[in-house]
Design a protein around this motif. Structure first.
Motif, PDB file in Angstrom:
ATOM      1  N   VAL A 105      64.552  69.416  52.285  1.00 49.87           N
ATOM      2  CA  VAL A 105      63.213  69.900  52.629  1.00 49.87           C
ATOM      3  C   VAL A 105      63.160  71.333  52.100  1.00 49.87           C
ATOM      4  N   GLU A 106      62.322  71.545  51.097  1.00 48.46           N
ATOM      5  CA  GLU A 106      62.231  72.850  50.449  1.00 48.46           C
ATOM      6  C   GLU A 106      60.938  73.548  50.862  1.00 48.46           C
ATOM      7  N   PHE A 107      61.057  74.870  51.111  1.00 49.85           N
ATOM      8  CA  PHE A 107      59.894  75.649  51.531  1.00 49.85           C
ATOM      9  C   PHE A 107      60.160  77.118  51.238  1.00 49.85           C
TER      10      PHE A 107
ATOM     11  N   LEU B  65      58.244  74.675  63.837  1.00 49.28           N
ATOM     12  CA  LEU B  65      56.832  74.545  63.448  1.00 49.28           C
ATOM     13  C   LEU B  65      56.059  75.830  63.749  1.00 49.28           C
ATOM     14  N   ASN B  66      56.373  76.465  64.857  1.00 51.84           N
ATOM     15  CA  ASN B  66      55.707  77.725  65.194  1.00 51.84           C
ATOM     16  C   ASN B  66      56.186  78.869  64.317  1.00 51.84           C
TER      17      ASN B  66
ATOM     18  N   HIS C  32      53.775  76.303  57.778  1.00 51.93           N
ATOM     19  CA  HIS C  32      53.566  75.299  56.729  1.00 51.93           C
ATOM     20  C   HIS C  32      54.703  74.273  56.660  1.00 51.93           C
ATOM     21  N   ILE C  33      55.688  74.368  57.534  1.00 53.22           N
ATOM     22  CA  ILE C  33      56.836  73.464  57.474  1.00 53.22           C
ATOM     23  C   ILE C  33      56.445  72.026  57.814  1.00 53.22           C
TER      24      ILE C  33
ATOM     25  N   ILE D  33      57.942  69.103  55.515  1.00 51.22           N
ATOM     26  CA  ILE D  33      58.757  68.008  56.046  1.00 51.22           C
ATOM     27  C   ILE D  33      58.092  66.675  55.719  1.00 51.22           C
ATOM     28  N   THR D  34      56.788  66.610  55.921  1.00 47.13           N
ATOM     29  CA  THR D  34      56.040  65.385  55.641  1.00 47.13           C
ATOM     30  C   THR D  34      56.108  65.036  54.159  1.00 47.13           C
ATOM     31  N   GLN D  35      55.938  66.033  53.287  1.00 45.83           N
ATOM     32  CA  GLN D  35      56.025  65.787  51.845  1.00 45.83           C
ATOM     33  C   GLN D  35      57.412  65.270  51.470  1.00 45.83           C
TER      34      GLN D  35
END
Length: 166
Positions: A14-16, A131-132, A136-137, A141-143
């Protein structure tokens, strides 16, 4: 030879990005442990559908309301208007966050490389904190889940199948 992996979970990055107080960005990554879901379930999760498998959208409901109006079915019109109101209502932030945690935990069952105040375990409470902390996580995560589940993303270190020379 292809061998089907029937394990219940798999790991996927999961990249962000994160932004510090000075506005500098940093690439981040953790490993998500995702449920291996059947295709039918992935498809259902990606689209809101009714019991008959039809897409439930505000536009579809408005068309249905127009049909009910032509037939003067006031009780049906009232029910449809109520559904439209519920679909388009702005929900309180707490309710949205609860929904986000519930949605993500349908497919994310663990992680590696996440530290929340010294706690590296995956839990709904830690997911809520993540999430807080990184708004945008949810999207990232969904992507990652849909890209991995639907084969839409090539992994950096994926193994190429060996050619048999035929």
């Amino acid at each position: 030879m292809f061998k089907l992996d029937t394990s219940g979970t798999y790991k996927w990055p999961v990249e962000f990005i994160t932004i510090d107080q000075d506005g500098n960005t940093a690439d981040q990554e953790f490993t998500g442990i995702f449920k291996r879901l059947p295709r039918e379930e992935v498809i259902k999760m990606s689209r809101p559908v009714d019991d008959n498998g039809s897409s439930v959208t505000v536009d579809n409901l408005k068309k249905l309301r127009d049909l009910a109006a032509k037939e003067q079915k006031e009780d049906v019109i009232d029910e449809i208007d109520d559904l439209i109101d519920r679909l388009t209502a702005i929900k309180p932030a707490e309710e949205v966050l609860d929904s986000d945690v519930e949605t993500i935990t349908k497919y994310l069952v663990g992680w590696e490389g996440v530290d929340i105040n010294g706690d590296t375990s995956f839990s709904p409470e830690n997911l809520r904190l993540l999430l807080n902390g990184v708004p945008h996580i949810f999207l990232k995560i969904t992507q990652a889940f849909y890209q991995s589940a639907m084969g839409e993303h090539k992994r950096k270190n994926s193994k190429k199948p060996r050619s048999t020379g035929r």
